[in-house]
Design a protein around this motif. Structure first.
Motif, PDB file in Angstrom:
ATOM      1  N   UNK A  44       0.821  -1.216   0.000  1.00  0.00           N
ATOM      2  CA  UNK A  44       0.000   0.000   0.000  1.00  0.00           C
ATOM      3  C   UNK A  44       0.855   1.267   0.000  1.00  0.00           C
ATOM      4  N   UNK A  45       0.316   2.309  -0.620  1.00  0.00           N
ATOM      5  CA  UNK A  45       1.055   3.563  -0.756  1.00  0.00           C
ATOM      6  C   UNK A  45       1.302   4.202   0.605  1.00  0.00           C
ATOM      7  N   UNK A  46       0.281   4.182   1.490  1.00  0.00           N
ATOM      8  CA  UNK A  46       0.424   4.802   2.818  1.00  0.00           C
ATOM      9  C   UNK A  46       1.562   4.145   3.598  1.00  0.00           C
ATOM     10  N   UNK A  47       1.631   2.811   3.553  1.00  0.00           N
ATOM     11  CA  UNK A  47       2.701   2.085   4.265  1.00  0.00           C
ATOM     12  C   UNK A  47       4.066   2.405   3.658  1.00  0.00           C
ATOM     13  N   UNK A  48       4.121   2.522   2.357  1.00  0.00           N
ATOM     14  CA  UNK A  48       5.365   2.883   1.681  1.00  0.00           C
ATOM     15  C   UNK A  48       5.845   4.262   2.141  1.00  0.00           C
ATOM     16  N   UNK A  49       4.909   5.213   2.241  1.00  0.00           N
ATOM     17  CA  UNK A  49       5.278   6.576   2.665  1.00  0.00           C
ATOM     18  C   UNK A  49       5.756   6.579   4.117  1.00  0.00           C
ATOM     19  N   UNK A  50       5.097   5.784   4.980  1.00  0.00           N
ATOM     20  CA  UNK A  50       5.533   5.711   6.377  1.00  0.00           C
ATOM     21  C   UNK A  50       6.945   5.130   6.483  1.00  0.00           C
ATOM     22  N   UNK A  51       7.198   4.051   5.758  1.00  0.00           N
ATOM     23  CA  UNK A  51       8.536   3.448   5.779  1.00  0.00           C
ATOM     24  C   UNK A  51       9.591   4.422   5.269  1.00  0.00           C
ATOM     25  N   UNK A  52       9.240   5.160   4.232  1.00  0.00           N
ATOM     26  CA  UNK A  52      10.175   6.135   3.666  1.00  0.00           C
ATOM     27  C   UNK A  52      10.486   7.228   4.688  1.00  0.00           C
ATOM     28  N   UNK A  53       9.458   7.699   5.404  1.00  0.00           N
ATOM     29  CA  UNK A  53       9.659   8.738   6.419  1.00  0.00           C
ATOM     30  C   UNK A  53      10.551   8.221   7.540  1.00  0.00           C
ATOM     31  N   UNK A  54      10.336   6.964   7.969  1.00  0.00           N
ATOM     32  CA  UNK A  54      11.178   6.384   9.026  1.00  0.00           C
ATOM     33  C   UNK A  54      12.639   6.310   8.587  1.00  0.00           C
ATOM     34  N   UNK A  55      12.847   5.878   7.367  1.00  0.00           N
ATOM     35  CA  UNK A  55      14.222   5.750   6.858  1.00  0.00           C
ATOM     36  C   UNK A  55      14.896   7.110   6.761  1.00  0.00           C
ATOM     37  N   UNK A  56      14.148   8.130   6.356  1.00  0.00           N
ATOM     38  CA  UNK A  56      14.717   9.479   6.284  1.00  0.00           C
ATOM     39  C   UNK A  56      15.095   9.976   7.674  1.00  0.00           C
ATOM     40  N   UNK A  57      14.254   9.685   8.677  1.00  0.00           N
ATOM     41  CA  UNK A  57      14.531  10.109  10.053  1.00  0.00           C
ATOM     42  C   UNK A  57      15.805   9.433  10.575  1.00  0.00           C
ATOM     43  N   UNK A  58      15.930   8.129  10.329  1.00  0.00           N
ATOM     44  CA  UNK A  58      17.126   7.397  10.764  1.00  0.00           C
ATOM     45  C   UNK A  58      18.363   7.951  10.060  1.00  0.00           C
ATOM     46  N   UNK A  59      18.226   8.270   8.800  1.00  0.00           N
ATOM     47  CA  UNK A  59      19.343   8.820   8.033  1.00  0.00           C
ATOM     48  C   UNK A  59      19.797  10.156   8.602  1.00  0.00           C
ATOM     49  N   UNK A  60      18.829  11.005   8.977  1.00  0.00           N
ATOM     50  CA  UNK A  60      19.180  12.309   9.570  1.00  0.00           C
ATOM     51  C   UNK A  60      19.916  12.123  10.885  1.00  0.00           C
ATOM     52  N   UNK A  61      19.403  11.202  11.726  1.00  0.00           N
ATOM     53  CA  UNK A  61      20.030  10.987  13.035  1.00  0.00           C
ATOM     54  C   UNK A  61      21.442  10.424  12.895  1.00  0.00           C
ATOM     55  N   UNK A  62      21.663   9.569  11.911  1.00  0.00           N
ATOM     56  CA  UNK A  62      22.988   8.991  11.725  1.00  0.00           C
ATOM     57  C   UNK A  62      23.982  10.004  11.172  1.00  0.00           C
ATOM     58  N   UNK A  63      23.513  10.903  10.338  1.00  0.00           N
ATOM     59  CA  UNK A  63      24.426  11.848   9.706  1.00  0.00           C
ATOM     60  C   UNK A  63      24.723  13.066  10.574  1.00  0.00           C
ATOM     61  N   UNK A  64      23.996  13.237  11.709  1.00  0.00           N
ATOM     62  CA  UNK A  64      24.243  14.371  12.590  1.00  0.00           C
ATOM     63  C   UNK A  64      25.536  14.170  13.364  1.00  0.00           C
ATOM     64  N   UNK A  65      26.337  15.258  13.523  1.00  0.00           N
ATOM     65  CA  UNK A  65      27.586  15.165  14.264  1.00  0.00           C
ATOM     66  C   UNK A  65      27.284  15.117  15.756  1.00  0.00           C
ATOM     67  N   UNK A  66      28.100  14.376  16.526  1.00  0.00           N
ATOM     68  CA  UNK A  66      27.877  14.360  17.977  1.00  0.00           C
ATOM     69  C   UNK A  66      28.290  15.704  18.569  1.00  0.00           C
ATOM     70  N   UNK A  67      27.679  16.007  19.698  1.00  0.00           N
ATOM     71  CA  UNK A  67      27.988  17.306  20.343  1.00  0.00           C
ATOM     72  C   UNK A  67      29.385  17.255  20.929  1.00  0.00           C
ATOM     73  N   UNK A  68      29.973  18.451  21.126  1.00  0.00           N
ATOM     74  CA  UNK A  68      31.344  18.536  21.653  1.00  0.00           C
ATOM     75  C   UNK A  68      31.369  18.601  23.178  1.00  0.00           C
ATOM     76  N   UNK A  69      30.261  18.267  23.839  1.00  0.00           N
ATOM     77  CA  UNK A  69      30.226  18.301  25.301  1.00  0.00           C
ATOM     78  C   UNK A  69      31.049  17.161  25.857  1.00  0.00           C
ATOM     79  N   UNK A  70      31.956  17.519  26.741  1.00  0.00           N
ATOM     80  CA  UNK A  70      32.826  16.489  27.323  1.00  0.00           C
ATOM     81  C   UNK A  70      32.594  16.365  28.783  1.00  0.00           C
TER      82      UNK A  70
END
Length: 153
Positions: free
Chosen positions: A127-153
């Motif tokens: 279904x198209x709705x399920x495809x769009x949800x999966x795509x949104x999840x993958x984009x969210x995971x991609x954003x979180x992985x590509x974000x740099x970690x903070x410099x707080x030590x």
């Protein structure tokens, strides 16, 4: 060192005996390095006249030469008799079963169009709705992985 090393042969001077032993060992090592095999392991020379392939090939060559001689003799006789052979291939092609081939061609085309129509009418099982949800999840995971970690030590 020559004093602690036992001499094999009895000598008057231990130093010269040791030198003689070292020279003998060096000679022995050179002899071992330069040693060559007594056995001849190279391939034997081929004897073509004994092999069955050679005899078979020779018979074939003889047959071919006989055929060439016969062809040449026949060609000379034809020229002598002034009979020429027409080698022009300008004849009309006659197709066998042309009506049946046309029927088969039409049948194949109809089958192809039927399959094409059947394939184009298939509903997607995803279904198209399920495809769009999966795509949104993958984009969210991609954003979180590509974000740099903070410099707080």
């Amino acid at each position: 060192m020559y004093r602690s090393y036992p001499n094999v042969s009895p000598v008057a001077n231990k130093y010269l005996g040791h030198k003689l032993l070292l020279k003998a060992q060096a000679d022995h090592e050179n002899h071992i390095k330069n040693a060559r095999s007594v056995l001849n392991l190279s391939k034997s020379t081929p004897r073509f006249h004994l092999s069955s392939n050679f005899r078979h090939k020779h018979v074939k060559e003889h047959e071919l030469s006989m055929i060439k001689q016969e062809n040449e003799r026949l060609r000379r006789r034809m020229i002598k008799a002034e009979s020429l052979v027409d080698t022009h291939n300008n004849y009309v092609l006659h197709s066998l079963n042309i009506i049946q081939r046309q029927r088969e061609k039409i049948q194949h085309e109809n089958e192809f169009h039927r399959l094409q129509k059947q394939i184009s009418q298939v509903r997607p099982s995803y279904p198209v709705r399920r495809f769009q949800q999966d795509y949104a999840k993958k984009q969210d995971v991609k954003k979180r992985l590509s974000r740099f970690p903070s410099n707080d030590k």
